[in-house]
Write an enzyme that holds these catalytic residues in place. Structure first.
Site, mmCIF file in Angstrom:
data_model
loop_
_atom_site.group_PDB
_atom_site.id
_atom_site.type_symbol
_atom_site.label_atom_id
_atom_site.label_comp_id
_atom_site.label_asym_id
_atom_site.label_seq_id
_atom_site.Cartn_x
_atom_site.Cartn_y
_atom_site.Cartn_z
ATOM 1 N N MET A 193 -10.904 -1.109 -5.986
ATOM 2 C CA MET A 193 -10.402 -1.784 -4.801
ATOM 3 C C MET A 193 -10.476 -3.298 -4.983
ATOM 4 S SD MET A 193 -9.322 -1.575 -1.663
ATOM 5 C CE MET A 193 -9.323 -2.521 -0.132
ATOM 6 N N HIS A 202 4.910 13.401 -11.993
ATOM 7 C CA HIS A 202 5.570 12.113 -12.140
ATOM 8 C C HIS A 202 6.716 12.226 -13.143
ATOM 9 C CE1 HIS A 202 5.890 7.901 -11.341
ATOM 10 N NE2 HIS A 202 5.788 7.586 -12.626
ATOM 11 N N CYS A 257 0.778 -1.241 0.000
ATOM 12 C CA CYS A 257 0.000 0.000 0.000
ATOM 13 C C CYS A 257 0.812 1.295 0.000
ATOM 14 C CB CYS A 257 -0.930 0.035 1.211
ATOM 15 S SG CYS A 257 -1.680 -1.530 1.611
ATOM 16 N N CYS A 288 1.555 3.739 -2.933
ATOM 17 C CA CYS A 288 0.497 4.582 -3.485
ATOM 18 C C CYS A 288 -0.046 5.568 -2.453
ATOM 19 C CB CYS A 288 -0.633 3.700 -4.012
ATOM 20 S SG CYS A 288 -1.890 4.610 -4.918
ATOM 21 N N HIS A 289 -0.267 5.093 -1.232
ATOM 22 C CA HIS A 289 -0.865 5.950 -0.206
ATOM 23 C C HIS A 289 0.175 6.723 0.586
ATOM 24 C CE1 HIS A 289 -4.912 4.411 -0.804
ATOM 25 N NE2 HIS A 289 -4.389 3.201 -0.891
ATOM 26 N N HIS A 304 1.102 8.843 -18.544
ATOM 27 C CA HIS A 304 2.360 8.226 -18.126
ATOM 28 C C HIS A 304 3.269 8.135 -19.348
ATOM 29 C CE1 HIS A 304 5.316 5.492 -16.457
ATOM 30 N NE2 HIS A 304 4.769 5.650 -15.258
#
Length: 576
Positions: free
Chosen positions: A121, A360, A80, A83-84, A402
């Site tokens: 999710m 990014h 996780c 990303c978080h 991206h």
């Protein structure tokens, strides 16, 4: 013309424990393979969970045993944190702080972890990825204050710094007959190595130990040195002049990192190197010949939109300006682009440009004046004028751009353009880049092409090529992720051709993701990685760019999980 596969932009829920991006965003765990954890957003954090300071007495949070807290912490860092964020303040994913999670409640959190959501999710419980006990444990874990990793300052950097071959003991001229300009530096991701491969003979010259999961290779201005950085924040400096190319210096600049670059402005060539860290959130300026750390600068600060303090704004892409003695540094979460002037490190001058959050990757236009970079979760491309040192435009594009470094070519109708593909949809978009001769098209999307599917990571062309190549390595459809789309630049309306790269590689079982087209120096070959599992056979596939036919399959037991490839000349001169 082929029909594009639908692809939905992920809506990362605040209650998500393990982000959907640990695999292609609309795939369930059953649809993907064991390598999905290495996918774009969900790769494990390089931070060691055991190094964190635990807080297990958060007011309002359920009790947890020390053993359960430690296990939950490991799961979070593995699945996780990429990303978080390490501190759960939100990054590409939403925040998972106790004020949010406690309000949702334990039953609500357990339901989402167990069953997932159509918004992206994964069903971690139903899929069998987590047991019922682990689902409940993770729901409790995110209701506590997040553990905080240690800082990493000058003392620790100097402890890690090693010079294996001092500059005075290095060759004064090349000691080998390699065609260095056509050498490829290839990331062997899970082996913690890079392979130097001859673009002429297609044979491995050297395999060099580096940090884990090298993210990029960058060349010094002279083309003599290769700088690579692993996700574990180890920077390795490789000398291509030695009789057998080898690493001459190393340093660790933090606990997790992604970016490295060297000075390229006239008069400062090879003087300095810079590395950006994910944790701690900072960048480090180093001596360009030894990697001795000279200056560490924190990136913590306020976001551009809400103007709220963010404790973990990670450093993403860094490029070296050709207009000033400056590094251009993307600060991901705050959406700020830093122009770091290295003329006087004792009196460091930094110009801050506000753009959009979640900066990014990106690259130069063909003149190397304008830097175009993705603010991926904002669905924008920020355009920076490196000469006038200002934001030129924020361009609205598709879902989660991206581009890698993007692709420069001349559109038959709109003139010079820079192209990006997208993680979140099947589009390829072209942005006009010539404000002098095509002012009516500058800094806007002039053409949208439909690719074969979402989940693209890289797009590529070459000044000597008429082809535009687009990969889709994270797509859950095997045929799409194991192939590439190629457009004829002179006939863009005709759509794309699909080449079965993984089929040509003739490998056994495994995900066989085809990733990152990279050209040789001449621009008449394009190389692809066929990225398989660590215990499975991988390969590199070389395609004749003129005929689009298979030219060579490179197989070697040392090619463990090959991903990024960087041609020395093209990387040195920003050719893309």
């Amino acid at each position: 013309m082929n029909t594009a596969t639908p692809f939905f932009k992920p809506m990362m829920l605040a209650v998500a424990i393990a982000t959907a991006a640990s695999m292609p965003v609309h795939a369930s765990p059953q649809e993907d393979d064991e390598s999905s954890g290495a996918a774009y957003k969900g790769a494990p954090s390089a931070v060691d969970p055991d190094s964190t300071r635990d807080l297990m007495t958060t007011e309002g949070a359920p009790d947890m045993t020390k053993e359960n807290f430690k296990e939950a912490k490991q799961i979070f860092f593995d699945r996780c944190a990429g990303c978080h964020g390490v501190l759960r303040k939100g990054a590409t994913g939403k925040p998972l702080t106790p004020d949010i999670t406690q309000e949702r409640g334990l039953a609500y959190l357990k339901a989402f972890i167990n069953s997932g959501s159509p918004a992206g999710m994964p069903a971690w419980g139903k899929s069998g990825e987590l047991t019922d006990e682990q689902v409940e444990m993770m729901a409790k874990y995110v209701m506590h204050e997040p553990p905080e990793p240690p800082e990493f300052g000058m003392e620790k950097m100097r402890e890690s710094w090693e010079v294996y071959v001092p500059p005075e003991e290095r060759p004064t001229e090349p000691q080998n007959d390699l065609n260095r300009e056509n050498l490829m530096s290839v990331t062997l991701r899970d082996a913690g190595q890079v392979a130097l491969i001859s673009g002429d003979t297609k044979e491995i010259v050297e395999v060099i130990e580096t940090g884990y999961a090298v993210h990029i290779s960058r060349m010094s201005a002279s083309g003599r040195y290769v700088f690579v950085i692993g996700r574990d924040a180890r920077v390795t400096m490789i000398d291509l002049w030695m009789e057998e190319p080898a690493k001459v210096a190393e340093i660790t600049v933090g606990l997790e990192a992604r970016s490295v670059e060297t000075s390229k402005f006239e008069g400062y060539e090879d003087d300095l190197a810079i590395a950006g860290s994910y944790w701690p959130p900072q960048y480090t300026i180093m001596d360009g010949e030894t990697l001795e750390p000279k200056k560490i600068v924190s990136t913590r600060g306020m976001t551009v939109n809400e103007q709220e303090y963010h404790p973990e704004p990670r450093v993403a892409a860094i490029v070296a300006s050709h207009e000033h003695p400056e590094f251009i540094v993307n600060v991901k979460e705050t959406g700020k682009i830093k122009l770091v002037n290295y003329k006087d490190l004792d009196n460091l001058s930094v110009t801050t440009i506000d753009s959009a959050p979640f900066l990014h990757d990106g690259g130069w236009d063909r003149t190397k004046r304008y830097f175009l970079t993705a603010a991926n979760e904002s669905d924008k491309i920020a355009v920076v004028d490196s000469k006038d040192r200002e934001l030129e435009e924020l361009v609205n594009v598709g879902n989660i751009p991206h581009p890698g470094r993007g692709a420069n070519f001349v559109d038959p109708e709109y003139g010079p353009v820079w192209a990006t593909s997208h993680l979140g949809d099947a589009s390829v978009q072209l942005i006009g880049t010539d404000p002098e001769n095509y002012p009516e098209h500058a800094w806007e999307v002039v053409r949208t092409l439909e690719g074969q599917g979402g989940s693209s990571l890289f797009i590529k062309t070459h000044p000597e090529s008429d082809n535009l190549w687009v990969d889709n390595p994270l797509n859950p459809n095997d045929k799409i992720k194991q192939s590439v789309a190629v457009f004829d630049i002179n006939n863009l309306d005709e759509g794309y051709e699909v080449l079965p790269i993984a089929e040509w590689a003739d490998l056994g079982e495994g995900p066989k993701r085809v990733v990152q087209p990279e050209y040789n120096k001449a621009g008449d070959e394009v190389w692809f990685s066929v990225w398989n599992g660590k215990e499975q056979e991988s390969a590199l596939v070389v395609v004749d760019d003129r005929t689009r036919e298979l030219k060579k399959v490179i197989k070697d037991e040392r090619l463990v999980t090959p991903t990024g490839k960087f041609n020395v000349y093209n990387t040195q001169h920003d050719v893309y």
